[in-house]
Design a protein around this motif. Structure first.
Motif, PDB file in Angstrom:
ATOM      1  N   MET A   1      37.805  35.545  37.939  1.00 15.26           N
ATOM      2  CA  MET A   1      37.630  36.989  38.047  1.00 15.26           C
ATOM      3  C   MET A   1      38.976  37.641  38.292  1.00 15.26           C
ATOM      4  O   MET A   1      39.418  38.543  37.603  1.00 15.26           O
ATOM      5  CB  MET A   1      36.677  37.287  39.204  1.00 15.26           C
ATOM      6  CG  MET A   1      36.543  38.772  39.540  1.00 15.26           C
ATOM      7  SD  MET A   1      35.670  39.653  38.241  1.00 15.26           S
ATOM      8  CE  MET A   1      36.084  41.327  38.610  1.00 15.26           C
ATOM      9  N   GLY A   2      39.681  37.103  39.272  1.00  9.09           N
ATOM     10  CA  GLY A   2      40.927  37.709  39.719  1.00  9.09           C
ATOM     11  C   GLY A   2      41.940  37.831  38.601  1.00  9.09           C
ATOM     12  O   GLY A   2      42.569  38.879  38.424  1.00  9.09           O
ATOM     13  N   VAL A   3      42.072  36.761  37.808  1.00 13.35           N
ATOM     14  CA  VAL A   3      43.115  36.726  36.799  1.00 13.35           C
ATOM     15  C   VAL A   3      42.861  37.791  35.740  1.00 13.35           C
ATOM     16  O   VAL A   3      43.769  38.534  35.356  1.00 13.35           O
ATOM     17  CB  VAL A   3      43.186  35.329  36.160  1.00 13.35           C
ATOM     18  CG1 VAL A   3      44.356  35.267  35.213  1.00 13.35           C
ATOM     19  CG2 VAL A   3      43.321  34.272  37.221  1.00 13.35           C
TER      20      VAL A   3
ATOM     21  N   ALA B   1      41.101  40.524  35.991  1.00 11.41           N
ATOM     22  CA  ALA B   1      41.283  41.859  36.553  1.00 11.41           C
ATOM     23  C   ALA B   1      42.764  42.176  36.684  1.00 11.41           C
ATOM     24  O   ALA B   1      43.216  43.281  36.356  1.00 11.41           O
ATOM     25  CB  ALA B   1      40.601  41.941  37.914  1.00 11.41           C
ATOM     26  N   LEU B   2      43.527  41.191  37.156  1.00 10.55           N
ATOM     27  CA  LEU B   2      44.972  41.373  37.311  1.00 10.55           C
ATOM     28  C   LEU B   2      45.599  41.710  35.967  1.00 10.55           C
ATOM     29  O   LEU B   2      46.434  42.617  35.841  1.00 10.55           O
ATOM     30  CB  LEU B   2      45.580  40.085  37.867  1.00 10.55           C
ATOM     31  CG  LEU B   2      47.073  40.137  38.200  1.00 10.55           C
ATOM     32  CD1 LEU B   2      47.313  41.087  39.351  1.00 10.55           C
ATOM     33  CD2 LEU B   2      47.589  38.756  38.537  1.00 10.55           C
TER      34      LEU B   2
ATOM     35  N   TRP C   1      35.016  32.023  32.634  1.00  8.13           N
ATOM     36  CA  TRP C   1      34.450  32.994  33.547  1.00  8.13           C
ATOM     37  C   TRP C   1      33.289  33.681  32.850  1.00  8.13           C
ATOM     38  O   TRP C   1      33.352  33.967  31.660  1.00  8.13           O
ATOM     39  CB  TRP C   1      35.498  34.011  33.982  1.00  8.13           C
ATOM     40  CG  TRP C   1      34.962  34.861  35.082  1.00  8.13           C
ATOM     41  CD1 TRP C   1      34.451  36.105  34.974  1.00  8.13           C
ATOM     42  CD2 TRP C   1      34.871  34.499  36.448  1.00  8.13           C
ATOM     43  NE1 TRP C   1      34.031  36.547  36.190  1.00  8.13           N
ATOM     44  CE2 TRP C   1      34.279  35.572  37.117  1.00  8.13           C
ATOM     45  CE3 TRP C   1      35.212  33.355  37.191  1.00  8.13           C
ATOM     46  CZ2 TRP C   1      34.032  35.551  38.484  1.00  8.13           C
ATOM     47  CZ3 TRP C   1      34.975  33.339  38.535  1.00  8.13           C
ATOM     48  CH2 TRP C   1      34.392  34.425  39.183  1.00  8.13           C
TER      49      TRP C   1
ATOM     50  N   TYR D   1      31.040  37.007  32.985  1.00  5.07           N
ATOM     51  CA  TYR D   1      30.708  38.307  33.555  1.00  5.07           C
ATOM     52  C   TYR D   1      29.240  38.590  33.275  1.00  5.07           C
ATOM     53  O   TYR D   1      28.732  38.212  32.219  1.00  5.07           O
ATOM     54  CB  TYR D   1      31.569  39.397  32.931  1.00  5.07           C
ATOM     55  CG  TYR D   1      32.973  39.374  33.411  1.00  5.07           C
ATOM     56  CD1 TYR D   1      33.335  40.030  34.577  1.00  5.07           C
ATOM     57  CD2 TYR D   1      33.942  38.688  32.703  1.00  5.07           C
ATOM     58  CE1 TYR D   1      34.639  39.994  35.026  1.00  5.07           C
ATOM     59  CE2 TYR D   1      35.248  38.644  33.147  1.00  5.07           C
ATOM     60  CZ  TYR D   1      35.588  39.303  34.304  1.00  5.07           C
ATOM     61  OH  TYR D   1      36.850  39.266  34.761  1.00  5.07           O
TER      62      TYR D   1
END
Lengths: 301, 671
Positions: B1-3, B5-6, B56, B58
């Protein structure tokens, strides 16, 4: 290794034999068979004249051309002894390495900014391009026939069994001779006798080369002849022992040189605009060879 | 998720910062953003290549369904290819744009879209939900449109840009149709649904689906006859954009074809033969046109079509391998296509960058106006020489490695059962040889006419070597090219994992044979090195011997004519005239001139110009558009300029919706 040495050796006299044949055929006394080599050595010792238009390309191109021919010769086997370089699919490498030399030859001709040399360059590019598919279809059919993909293995496995395979051998030899004549810009395609500006392809490309560079280019042509001669010889050598292979190889080379001489003596140059058709006929001949191979393999049943 | 979004956050922030930063530093901000994004995506890609794919899921909206974001080995390969070209392109572009006197808003827009296109390109490689994929694809297409029309004050540029925009939307239309077909059959927007569709579809359905995808992705990639946007868009775009478009943007179409290929379950051979024939004609058509055109960037654009053809031959071969369960053929076909994707992206960006340097210094793209530039721009000339040797697939450079793989595949394909396959393979070999031959023709012409000889016209500004900032990215590309030449086995090992992971049903690849191929390729790399050493050796001997000899500088031998001038040189047009004449049915030559009238006793000065037109564009596309326009004229009464009518249309629409709703309700009650 053996093939490399032998090809380099035979290249020393190849043009000599061609010229000797031509002089005998036309009833002249003619020079000895070492004369072309003597000329080249004279060129090696001479100084050079460079055009003021030329750049570094003009200086490096002859060396690259010569090196590309040497590199291509390394791929060629001799009977059951491999070439210096041998791997599956080496015939592709062979064709593409020769193309590098051609590329530099063409741009070096354009480097002089001459109105003649560009013409030669354009034709060289066009005709060698048209001859390319013939070679690839030929090698493809030989590969299909034998089941191998390197020069050495193909020639080792190429046996004359049935009548059809004799016919295939004849067609293949003819195609190779003609490819050789086109690549070296010789008789039916171009006439090296009418020297300098009247010659249309190769000789006109090297109008401005002189001295050592010209010597390199001249000898590269000899090497190329001997190289194609070796390819033709390999078609007939098969898996014979060395003491048979070497004399046979040499005699086929001499025979090839004589054939080139006779071809040059008794044929006239085509009109330039007919050359393209002639070379395309060569491709269809190699297609004929391909279908012959399919026939031998019994694919038409 | 983090990657993820980053990643999106960096694109967003970069867009804002570029907008507010000073005109000089916009490029720097963009480069920084690209470097950041590249390091993130490269990290994920390399992780995927060493066996830890990023996955990932979503939840998505109720329309799209779940959205998987996956960086597997196939995506990783394409992401890395994109990264290299984008980094060099960003650096080159920053220095290239310095010469432009553009309003700061325009430069800002350019760099914002540059970052956005990079983001959407990598996103298309990772998203595996059809709807979201289409959105990313659309962002990329529109972003690329804005990149192309950088010089929007020129009407030709705008025209080319709009041409591109329309064609990429036709591509999207086909993709949408294909996706909707899959959705209506399976009820899911996930890519896996394509696999399900293909596995359960009736005969030939899967083939037609693939054709739809081929048209959609093939328009992006530039297969004929869907290529007509390329020769217009590439010359119109600024050079770093042309390099990126040709290097990686068209490759996203190839990615799409690969991605769909992994989901196919039947009709392999049919698809393979279809792609193979299409690619053979693309390759031939592209290179023939490249040989005759005089606009340097148009010529490179046609050369891209040729290389897409070479790539496609590999893909077709791979499909035939799938159909005949010949694992080696799968590896050689798909492997050579993937390697050539990388090679071509390097070479073509190099060529476009040096063509950009040429354009910046001479302000013309017409090669007949140039000449002798090797003296003023020696480094650009050498860079271009390396590029033109490489693009012809000549040893000792990188494209030879991938073309050699392809040839090996074709030779292996010869051994397939069935004479049809044999004829197909031998034809492909011959065509590939002709393509190689014509590409020598085309690039010796290009290099010879532009860089060698004497200048054919006098230029307003004396050209000189471009700045170091523009040369360095090109040297970086050459370094990448050299790594492929020297360590092809390294790349091949990566590719074998990529191909094995993409086609898991064929995991049973004969490792020994692949190892054999790998070692042969490595030897080809060493032989290439040997070739260079041999050249240097011969040249050293020559240098040694000629050192003592006299060297005279003299005018070019004019065969006795003593007053030759620059206009008498062989021109590019005359160089390629013989080829064009031979293939006149393929490359029709058009002439523009005014006939001399009988009453013109003292004729005024007049012009005669000839140009070559694109066969497909002129014969097929233009005619089709003409018919379409004629047909559309019947509906002109709808657009009649009366406001009242337009409001009435709105009313009709609302009533139609109401009726539809009512029908649904009634239908629901009674059933």
């Amino acid at each position: 290794m053996v093939s490399f040495v032998l090809i380099v050796l035979i290249s020393l006299v190849f043009s000599g034999i061609v010229i000797r044949t031509k002089s005998i055929a036309s009833g002249r006394k003619g020079p000895g068979i070492w004369q072309p080599m003597k000329d080249i050595f004279k060129l090696f010792k001479k100084g050079a004249v460079y055009s003021e238009t030329t750049s570094i390309i003009f200086q490096i191109a002859p060396s690259i051309y010569f090196a590309s021919v040497l590199m291509a010769i390394m791929v060629i086997p001799l009977g059951n002894s491999k070439g210096l370089i041998s791997f599956a699919g080496d015939f592709v490498f062979f064709a593409y390495v020769l193309a590098v030399g051609k590329f530099f030859n063409i741009i070096s001709a354009l480097d002089t900014g001459s109105s003649f040399e560009g013409m030669g360059a354009s034709r060289e590019a066009l005709f060698s391009m048209l001859a390319e598919p013939a070679f690839f279809i030929l090698m493809g059919s030989l590969g299909l026939l034998t089941g191998y993909t390197s020069f050495h293995e193909i020639f080792m496995a190429f046996h004359f069994g049935s009548y059809v395979s004799y016919a295939l051998g004849v067609i293949a030899t003819f195609i190779l001779i003609m490819i050789c004549m086109i690549e070296n810009s010789r008789m039916p395609v171009d006439d090296p006798k009418t020297h300098l500006e009247l010659t249309m392809i190769h000789e006109v490309m090297i109008l401005d080369n002189s001295g050592f560079d010209l010597g390199l280019i001249m000898h590269a042509i000899n090497l190329k002849f001997a190289m194609y001669g070796a390819l033709i010889a390999n078609m007939f050598l098969g898996d014979a022992p060395m003491y048979l292979t070497i004399p046979l190889f040499l005699s086929i080379q001499v025979l090839f040189a004589v054939v080139v001489g006779i071809l040059e003596s008794f044929s006239a140059r085509f009109r330039m605009n007919h050359n393209a058709q002639f070379i395309l006929v060569l491709s269809s001949l190699s297609l004929l060879m391909f279908f012959g191979v399919l026939m031998v393999l019994g694919k038409f049943n | 998720m983090g990657v993820v979004a980053l990643f999106a956050l960096i694109v967003l922030i970069a867009g804002i910062v570029i907008g507010f930063s000073g005109p000089k530093s916009k490029g720097v901000v963009a480069i920084t953003a690209i470097l950041l994004l590249v390091s993130i995506s490269s990290f994920m890609a390399i992780r995927a290549l060493v066996g830890q794919p990023f996955q990932w899921m979503y939840s998505g909206s109720f329309v799209t369904g779940p959205v998987p974001v996956v960086v597997d080995t196939l995506s990783a390969w394409f992401i890395l290819v994109i990264n290299i070209t984008f980094v060099t392109g960003a650096f080159y572009g920053h220095y290239y744009l310095k010469a432009y006197q553009m309003p700061s808003s325009k430069i800002a827009l350019h760099w914002i879209y540059f970052v956005l296109v990079y983001g959407s390109l990598t996103a298309t490689c990772a998203i595996q939900n059809m709807l979201v994929f289409l959105i990313a694809w659309e962002v990329m297409a529109v972003g690329a449109f804005f990149l192309v029309i950088f010089e929007s004050d020129k009407s030709k540029t705008l025209r080319a840009g709009i041409n591109y925009l329309i064609q990429s939307h036709i591509a999207i239309l086909f993709l949408t149709i294909a996706f909707i077909w899959v959705y209506t059959t399976t009820g899911s927007f996930s890519f896996e649904a394509i696999s399900q569709f293909s596995a359960t579809a009736k005969p030939y359905r899967s083939f037609f689906l693939m054709i739809l995808f081929m048209i959609g992705f093939g328009t992006k990639a530039g297969f004929i006859p869907f290529h007509t946007w390329l020769p217009h868009a590439h010359p119109a775009a600024p050079s770093h954009i042309s390099g990126i478009m040709s290097g990686v943007l068209v490759k996203i179409g190839i990615y799409g074809i690969f991605r769909i290929a992994t989901y196919m379950h039947q009709d392999y051979e049919l698809i393979g033969i279809f792609i193979l024939l299409l690619s053979l004609s693309s390759g031939l058509f592209g290179i023939i046109n490249a040989a005759i055109h005089r606009d340097i960037k148009k010529m490179l654009a046609y050369c891209t079509i040729e290389n897409i053809g070479i790539l496609g031959i590999g893909i077709g071969l791979g499909f035939i391998g799938l159909g005949t369960s010949n694992y080696l053929l799968i590896f050689l076909g798909f492997g050579s296509a993937l390697l050539h994707t990388f090679n071509h992206s390097l070479i073509k960006s190099l060529l476009f960058f040096s063509a950009g340097s040429l354009y910046q210094q001479t302000h013309t793209r017409d090669m007949e106006k140039l000449g002798g530039l090797i003296k003023q721009m020696p480094q650009t000339a050498m860079l271009f020489l390396v590029g033109s040797l490489a693009i012809g697939g000549m040893p000792p450079l990188n494209a030879f490695i991938s073309e050699f793989l392809l040839y090996s595949g074709l030779v292996k394909g010869l051994m397939l059962p069935g004479s049809f396959n044999m004829v197909l393979m031998v034809t492909s070999m011959a065509v590939l040889a002709v393509i190689g031959g014509i590409s020598i023709f085309a690039f010796s012409k290009f290099f010879g006419i532009v860089f060698l000889g004497t200048p054919k016209t006098s230029l307003y500004h004396k050209p000189h070597e471009v700045s170091l900032g523009m040369r360095l990215p090109q040297y970086a590309v050459i370094v990448a090219i050299v790594t492929v030449v020297l360590f092809p086995s390294f790349y091949l090992r990566i590719l074998s994992t990529v191909v094995a992971a993409a086609f898991p049903r064929f995991q049973a690849m004969p490792l020994a044979e692949i190892e054999a191929i790998t070692s042969i390729i490595q030897w080809v790399g060493w032989y290439s090195l040997l070739f260079i050493i041999l050249i240097l050796g011969v040249y050293a001997i020559r240098k040694l011997i000629t050192k003592k000899q006299t060297e005279t500088i003299h005018a070019t031998w004019g065969c006795g004519y003593v007053a030759p001038n620059a206009a008498m040189q062989y021109t590019g047009k005359s160089f390629s005239k013989t080829l064009a004449k031979l293939l006149y049915f393929f490359v029709p030559e058009k002439k523009k001139y005014q006939e001399l009238r009988s009453y013109e006793i003292f004729p005024a000065k007049r012009n005669h110009s000839t140009y070559y037109s694109d066969f497909f564009e002129q014969v097929i596309i233009d005619n089709l558009i003409q018919y379409l326009l004629n047909f559309m004229n019947f509906f002109q009464f709808i657009q009649n300029g009366k406001l009242q009518r337009y409001i009435l249309y709105g009313l009709f629409f609302i009533i139609a919706i109401l009726l539809g709703l009512a029908f649904t309700l009634v239908y629901g009650i009674f059933s």
